[in-house]
Design an enzyme around this catalytic site. Sequence first.
Site, mmCIF file in Angstrom:
data_model
loop_
_atom_site.group_PDB
_atom_site.id
_atom_site.type_symbol
_atom_site.label_atom_id
_atom_site.label_comp_id
_atom_site.label_asym_id
_atom_site.label_seq_id
_atom_site.Cartn_x
_atom_site.Cartn_y
_atom_site.Cartn_z
ATOM 1 N N LYS A 86 1.141 -1.275 -0.374
ATOM 2 C CA LYS A 86 -0.116 -0.637 0.106
ATOM 3 C C LYS A 86 1.413 1.306 -0.250
ATOM 4 O O LYS A 86 1.300 1.519 0.230
ATOM 5 C CB LYS A 86 -1.189 -0.129 1.312
HETATM 6 C C1 E4P Z 1 -8.302 2.076 3.663
HETATM 7 O O1 E4P Z 1 -7.662 1.280 2.955
HETATM 8 C C2 E4P Z 1 -7.808 2.500 5.072
HETATM 9 O O2 E4P Z 1 -7.291 1.718 5.367
HETATM 10 C C3 E4P Z 1 -8.907 3.171 5.488
HETATM 11 O O3 E4P Z 1 -10.393 2.658 5.046
HETATM 12 C C4 E4P Z 1 -8.889 4.231 6.168
HETATM 13 O O4 E4P Z 1 -9.961 4.496 6.762
HETATM 14 P P1 E4P Z 1 -10.520 5.565 7.512
HETATM 15 O O5 E4P Z 1 -10.702 7.208 6.960
HETATM 16 O O6 E4P Z 1 -11.741 5.675 8.768
HETATM 17 O O7 E4P Z 1 -8.933 6.091 8.621
#
Ligand code: E4P
Length: 220
Positions: A86
């Site tokens: 990622k």
């Molecule tokens: C996506 O891959 C992220 O890990 C996640 O959805 C972020 O979510 P949040 O905005 O609730 O922290």
Amino acid sequence: MKFFLDTASISEIEEAVSWGVVSGVTTNPTLYAREGGKLAEFHAHIKRICDIVDGPVSAETVTLTRDEIVAEGETLAALDPHVVVKVPTMPEGLAATKALSERGIAVNMTLCFTVPQAILAARSGARYISPFVGRFDDISEDGLEQLGNTIAAIGNYEFGHPVEVIAASIRHPQHVVASALLGADICTVPFKVLGQCVKHPLTDRGLESFLADWEKVRNS
Ligand code: E4P
């Protein structure tokens, strides 16, 4: 639409996998920290998730230059064939995504908020793109409109490799409904939201009355 679980919690992953509905997992540094994660155990933790989930497991890089991101990504990818690296959407992230994807390593480009960011991510070689919905809503903008625009724009083009849009930053079941109707390939959800998606008061009430009526049958 496939469901990914957006968590680093082993117990949540084990439970959701037992329901047969989880096609992958997305983690991030915040989710790992929330589990009390230690630096020395990070790689083992990602490997453990990969052993539980039969699908892509996103593990996020935490460096800022292309060379560092590539080195981190190669180390993460070597942990397990399920690992997807990622990478944050930024110029150095695009360069790292290009290098990683050329080496056959799948990248999930994260922290994606706009259509141009998504198209650039796909062009650089990203296998997955994660538009964030809830964080737009947090600043009084329409995260679902942005998600819909991103899905439509990505669908307009061929990128020479498969690209899937992951609806991310999902906060409640209505986000899941809209992601499905907008045609997101994947929706990555916190375990709490997955549970909320299963529940319905009419299901509970119906089950209660079926069981009560079956009691009458049993006592007849
Ligand atoms: C996506 O891959 C992220 O890990 C996640 O959805 C972020 O979510 P949040 O905005 O609730 O922290």
